[in-house]
Design an enzyme around this catalytic site. Structure first.
Site, PDB file in Angstrom:
ATOM      1  N   ASN A   1      69.925  28.433  55.141  1.00  0.00           N
ATOM      2  CA  ASN A   1      68.967  28.921  56.138  1.00  0.00           C
ATOM      3  C   ASN A   1      69.621  30.117  56.830  1.00  0.00           C
ATOM      4  OD1 ASN A   1      67.251  29.366  58.275  1.00  0.00           O
ATOM      5  ND2 ASN A   1      67.830  27.505  59.401  1.00  0.00           N
TER       6      ASN A   1
ATOM      7  N   LYS B   1      68.399  32.209  58.920  1.00  0.00           N
ATOM      8  CA  LYS B   1      67.933  32.519  60.284  1.00  0.00           C
ATOM      9  C   LYS B   1      67.657  34.028  60.386  1.00  0.00           C
ATOM     10  CE  LYS B   1      70.438  28.494  61.727  1.00  0.00           C
ATOM     11  NZ  LYS B   1      70.994  27.696  62.792  1.00  0.00           N
TER      12      LYS B   1
ATOM     13  N   HIS C   1      62.085  23.549  62.559  1.00  0.00           N
ATOM     14  CA  HIS C   1      63.516  23.708  62.825  1.00  0.00           C
ATOM     15  C   HIS C   1      63.751  23.599  64.338  1.00  0.00           C
ATOM     16  CE1 HIS C   1      67.447  25.556  63.292  1.00  0.00           C
ATOM     17  NE2 HIS C   1      67.660  25.202  62.034  1.00  0.00           N
TER      18      HIS C   1
ATOM     19  N   GLU D   1      65.414  25.275  66.309  1.00  0.00           N
ATOM     20  CA  GLU D   1      65.309  26.544  67.051  1.00  0.00           C
ATOM     21  C   GLU D   1      63.840  26.880  67.315  1.00  0.00           C
ATOM     22  OE1 GLU D   1      67.912  28.691  64.420  1.00  0.00           O
ATOM     23  OE2 GLU D   1      69.533  27.437  65.175  1.00  0.00           O
TER      24      GLU D   1
ATOM     25  N   GLU E   1      68.531  17.133  61.146  1.00  0.00           N
ATOM     26  CA  GLU E   1      69.437  18.092  61.759  1.00  0.00           C
ATOM     27  C   GLU E   1      69.648  17.720  63.228  1.00  0.00           C
ATOM     28  OE1 GLU E   1      69.706  22.048  59.497  1.00  0.00           O
ATOM     29  OE2 GLU E   1      68.120  22.224  60.963  1.00  0.00           O
TER      30      GLU E   1
ATOM     31  N   GLY F   1      75.179  24.822  64.575  1.00  0.00           N
ATOM     32  CA  GLY F   1      75.903  26.010  65.030  1.00  0.00           C
ATOM     33  C   GLY F   1      77.025  25.711  66.011  1.00  0.00           C
TER      34      GLY F   1
ATOM     35  N   SER G   1      76.273  22.320  61.037  1.00  0.00           N
ATOM     36  CA  SER G   1      77.696  22.639  60.830  1.00  0.00           C
ATOM     37  C   SER G   1      78.240  22.141  59.495  1.00  0.00           C
ATOM     38  CB  SER G   1      78.542  22.123  61.999  1.00  0.00           C
ATOM     39  OG  SER G   1      78.177  22.796  63.194  1.00  0.00           O
TER      40      SER G   1
HETATM   41  P1  PGA Z   1      74.492  25.517  60.992  1.00  0.00           P
HETATM   42  O1  PGA Z   1      72.889  25.572  61.046  1.00  0.00           O
HETATM   43  O2  PGA Z   1      74.894  25.130  59.596  1.00  0.00           O
HETATM   44  O3  PGA Z   1      74.937  26.916  61.354  1.00  0.00           O
HETATM   45  O4  PGA Z   1      74.931  24.505  61.995  1.00  0.00           O
HETATM   46  C1  PGA Z   1      72.106  24.632  60.361  1.00  0.00           C
HETATM   47  C2  PGA Z   1      70.643  24.919  60.577  1.00  0.00           C
HETATM   48  O5  PGA Z   1      70.268  25.349  61.684  1.00  0.00           O
HETATM   49  O6  PGA Z   1      69.804  24.748  59.671  1.00  0.00           O
END
Ligand code: PGA
Length: 260
Positions: free
Chosen positions: A16, A18, A103, A105, A175, A181, A221
């Site tokens: 992903n 982003k 997601h 976010e 998630e 992140g 992560s």
């Molecule tokens: P990350 O993000 O691997 O940077 O923690 C995962 C995601 O938001 O899908």
């Protein structure tokens, strides 16, 4: 703990990106990662920015790369006066075959509710895009012991009215928001517990056949150093990778860790 090889489900690993990568950077990534993908057992997907969907999808075709291109969001109407939005059929037209929906976010920065996400899920299914539905609890919810309750309510509302046949075309992604992140990955054990809870919920509501077959990815992560252990969990069928998917070396190491 039984090894993943005892499972019949496909392993799907999705990057992903982003809001990262211009068209040129995206194409360079595809060129660089393609020779590094040795795993034949994994379906490898990239959720790229809207502007990169068409160029990367074309490049994947040209190279015969083992990659599937998708989007990261969409609106639930087929077309109309919705400035700044994008429709499922536009994503398909550009070369996407799946779309990430719900997601964290989108849920937390853009305040998308599960009922709004539900409309998008239904539209994506109707128009022929595979929805990858994300769910997960906040840190404070976890500390209050509410993880399962949050997962249940997000699943219930986001999948409301989705038929077993349609659900069988979807992918789910657990998630935990506190792991995204942050560098704090869920332990393989915690991930497995949440995945098992999700699968049992799907079995209860949509039946054994769908529940046992549905792919549930873990995200938050994920790195080359923790991918293999996460994938070895019985109910972890794949990964949704943010930060570590931006670099061809770390992303291919994650994908190839399935073969180790
Ligand atoms: P990350 O993000 O691997 O940077 O923690 C995962 C995601 O938001 O899908």
């Amino acid at each position: 703990m039984p090894r993943r090889s005892s499972k019949k489900r496909e392993c799907v690993i999705t990057g992903n990106w982003k809001m990262y990568k211009t068209i040129e950077e995206a194409k360079q990534f595809v060129e660089n990662v393609t020779p590094k993908l040795s795993s034949s057992q994994v379906k490898v997907c990239l959720a790229v920015p809207f502007t990169a969907i068409h160029p990367t999808a074309e490049l994947v075709k040209k190279l015969g790369a083992p990659l599937v291109i998708g989007g990261q969001n969409m609106y639930d109407a087929t077309e109309g006066a919705f400035t700044g939005e994008i429709a499922a059929r536009m994503l398909l037209d550009a070369g996407a075959t799946f779309v990430i929906l719900g997601h964290s976010e989108r849920r937390h920065i853009f305040h998308e509710s599960s009922s709004f996400i539900n409309k998008k899920v239904k539209r994506a299914l109707k128009d022929g895009l595979t929805p990858v539905l994300c769910i997960g609890e906040l840190d404070e919810e976890r500390h209050r012991g509410e993880t399962n309750a949050v997962l249940e309510s997000q699943l219930e509302a986001s999948l409301e009215g989705v038929s077993p046949e349609d659900l069988s075309k979807m992918i789910l992604a657990y998630e935990p928001v506190w792991a995204i992140g942050t560098g704090h990955t869920a332990t393989p054990d915690d991930a497995e517990k949440a995945h098992l809870f999700i699968r049992e919920f799907i079995v209860e509501k949509w039946g054994k056949k769908i529940g046992n077959a549905i792919v549930i990815q873990y995200g938050g992560s994920v790195k080359p150093s923790n991918a293999q252990e996460l994938l070895s969990q019985e109910n972890v069928d794949g990964l949704l990778v943010g930060g570590a998917s931006l670099d061809p070396t770390s992303f291919s190491e994650i994908v190839n860790s399935k073969d180790l």
